[in-house]
Design a protein around this motif. Structure first.
Motif, PDB file in Angstrom:
ATOM      1  N   VAL A 175       0.895  -1.150   0.020  1.00 55.51           N
ATOM      2  CA  VAL A 175       0.024  -0.057   0.030  1.00 55.51           C
ATOM      3  C   VAL A 175       0.850   1.148  -0.122  1.00 55.51           C
ATOM      4  O   VAL A 175       2.006   1.348   0.774  1.00 55.51           O
ATOM      5  CB  VAL A 175      -0.747   0.145   1.185  1.00 55.51           C
ATOM      6  CG1 VAL A 175      -1.697   1.266   1.247  1.00 55.51           C
ATOM      7  CG2 VAL A 175      -1.740  -1.223   1.097  1.00 55.51           C
ATOM      8  N   ASN A 206       1.285   1.015  -7.616  1.00 57.48           N
ATOM      9  CA  ASN A 206      -0.110   1.705  -8.028  1.00 57.48           C
ATOM     10  C   ASN A 206       0.520   1.766  -9.454  1.00 57.48           C
ATOM     11  O   ASN A 206       1.595   1.402  -9.892  1.00 57.48           O
ATOM     12  CB  ASN A 206      -0.118   3.220  -7.659  1.00 57.48           C
ATOM     13  CG  ASN A 206       1.003   4.003  -7.457  1.00 57.48           C
ATOM     14  OD1 ASN A 206       1.899   4.215  -8.764  1.00 57.48           O
ATOM     15  ND2 ASN A 206       1.381   4.515  -6.468  1.00 57.48           N
ATOM     16  N   ASP A 258      -9.261  -5.215   1.675  1.00 55.02           N
ATOM     17  CA  ASP A 258      -9.036  -3.687   1.777  1.00 55.02           C
ATOM     18  C   ASP A 258      -7.682  -3.782   0.989  1.00 55.02           C
ATOM     19  O   ASP A 258      -7.539  -2.635   0.174  1.00 55.02           O
ATOM     20  CB  ASP A 258      -9.116  -3.182   2.822  1.00 55.02           C
ATOM     21  CG  ASP A 258     -10.404  -3.064   3.363  1.00 55.02           C
ATOM     22  OD1 ASP A 258     -11.461  -3.209   2.372  1.00 55.02           O
ATOM     23  OD2 ASP A 258     -10.775  -2.990   4.549  1.00 55.02           O
ATOM     24  N   GLU A 259      -6.383  -4.269   1.584  1.00 54.22           N
ATOM     25  CA  GLU A 259      -5.169  -3.955   0.733  1.00 54.22           C
ATOM     26  C   GLU A 259      -5.139  -4.370  -0.627  1.00 54.22           C
ATOM     27  O   GLU A 259      -4.433  -3.469  -1.396  1.00 54.22           O
ATOM     28  CB  GLU A 259      -4.117  -4.935   1.557  1.00 54.22           C
ATOM     29  CG  GLU A 259      -3.700  -4.217   3.119  1.00 54.22           C
ATOM     30  CD  GLU A 259      -2.412  -5.021   3.683  1.00 54.22           C
ATOM     31  OE1 GLU A 259      -2.322  -6.173   3.120  1.00 54.22           O
ATOM     32  OE2 GLU A 259      -2.036  -4.524   4.502  1.00 54.22           O
ATOM     33  N   ASP A 268      -7.623  -4.478  -2.811  1.00 53.35           N
ATOM     34  CA  ASP A 268      -8.293  -3.568  -3.565  1.00 53.35           C
ATOM     35  C   ASP A 268      -7.643  -2.134  -3.522  1.00 53.35           C
ATOM     36  O   ASP A 268      -7.767  -1.362  -4.559  1.00 53.35           O
ATOM     37  CB  ASP A 268      -9.691  -3.251  -2.863  1.00 53.35           C
ATOM     38  CG  ASP A 268     -10.680  -4.515  -3.082  1.00 53.35           C
ATOM     39  OD1 ASP A 268     -10.391  -5.565  -3.719  1.00 53.35           O
ATOM     40  OD2 ASP A 268     -11.749  -4.529  -2.212  1.00 53.35           O
ATOM     41  N   ASN A 269      -6.943  -1.604  -2.583  1.00 61.13           N
ATOM     42  CA  ASN A 269      -6.155  -0.312  -2.464  1.00 61.13           C
ATOM     43  C   ASN A 269      -5.092  -0.311  -3.665  1.00 61.13           C
ATOM     44  O   ASN A 269      -4.757   0.652  -4.184  1.00 61.13           O
ATOM     45  CB  ASN A 269      -5.629  -0.165  -1.000  1.00 61.13           C
ATOM     46  CG  ASN A 269      -5.087   1.289  -1.014  1.00 61.13           C
ATOM     47  OD1 ASN A 269      -4.070   1.589  -1.594  1.00 61.13           O
ATOM     48  ND2 ASN A 269      -5.678   2.216  -0.150  1.00 61.13           N
ATOM     49  N   CYS A 319      -6.693  -1.063  -7.504  1.00 65.35           N
ATOM     50  CA  CYS A 319      -7.707  -0.094  -8.340  1.00 65.35           C
ATOM     51  C   CYS A 319      -7.146   0.965  -9.169  1.00 65.35           C
ATOM     52  O   CYS A 319      -8.040   1.209 -10.201  1.00 65.35           O
ATOM     53  CB  CYS A 319      -8.549   0.736  -7.247  1.00 65.35           C
ATOM     54  SG  CYS A 319      -7.759   1.798  -6.141  1.00 65.35           S
ATOM     55  N   SER A 320      -5.961   1.483  -9.241  1.00 62.36           N
ATOM     56  CA  SER A 320      -5.304   2.339 -10.158  1.00 62.36           C
ATOM     57  C   SER A 320      -5.023   1.523 -11.263  1.00 62.36           C
ATOM     58  O   SER A 320      -4.695   2.171 -12.334  1.00 62.36           O
ATOM     59  CB  SER A 320      -4.246   3.015  -9.304  1.00 62.36           C
ATOM     60  OG  SER A 320      -3.155   1.877  -9.523  1.00 62.36           O
TER      61      SER A 320
END
Length: 190
Positions: free
Chosen positions: A43, A47, A108-109, A111-112, A115-116
């Motif tokens: 995280v 990205n 959550d990790e 998905d975070n 997503c980009s």
């Protein structure tokens, strides 16, 4: 210019996991030129922008060309699609393993960091590669069969469904992946 290969790991991965070391060794033993970038993960680090900067180094060095074959796992297939579309880069072949787009719900990790990578115009990648093979499984514990099938239906010229392959990673017993090697060799003979 001779054919070369890029092996691209997935989220929270690296070049030393799953079937990447096996494939690297097998290709090198066949005197192939192979690159396995180590993308930033976690995280805040993983990205599209950071992964794109690293892959652009190879592109700017003239190593990603119309003679390049890219093999990518998990989040990497959609990243590669987005990279090729945004940079208008044509490659020889794409071999995707457990690819997906616009999927949230792993945790959550994931998905975070994922997503980009997603994009709306996924099908546009077909303009940058004539042959796209998608491998996926009917029992992936992270990404549903329907989501992987939708990805493959959008981009693939050929689909290979493995009944009990899981996420086609080491956790699912895929430290080696001879089926991938078979498709690489078939592609060389075209």
């Amino acid at each position: 210019m001779r054919e070369n290969y890029f092996l691209i790991h997935g989220s929270f991965g690296n070049p030393y996991v799953n079937w990447l070391p096996y494939l690297y060794k097998e290709l090198c033993e066949r005197n192939k030129e192979v690159y396995v970038p180590d993308f930033p993960t976690g995280v805040g680090f993983q990205n599209y922008e950071n992964w794109s900067k690293l892959l652009k180094v190879y592109l700017d060095a003239g190593l990603i060309t119309e003679n390049t074959v890219i093999l990518a796992h998990s989040i990497a297939p959609v990243f590669i699609c987005k990279f090729l579309i945004k940079n208008k880069v044509k490659v020889k072949r794409l071999i995707f393993v457990c690819g997906f787009n616009n999927y949230l719900g792993i945790n959550d990790e994931y998905d975070n960091v994922n997503c980009s990578m997603y994009l709306k115009n996924l099908g546009d990648v077909k303009a940058y590669c004539d042959e796209i093979i998608c491998f996926y499984s009917k029992n992936d514990p992270y990404v549903s069969y329907e989501v992987e099938k939708e990805f493959a239906d959008t981009v693939a010229t050929k689909q290979v469904v493995i009944a009990d392959g899981g996420h086609l990673n080491s956790e699912s017993g895929y430290r080696e992946f001879p089926e991938l090697l078979k498709y690489i060799e078939e592609g060389e003979n075209k």
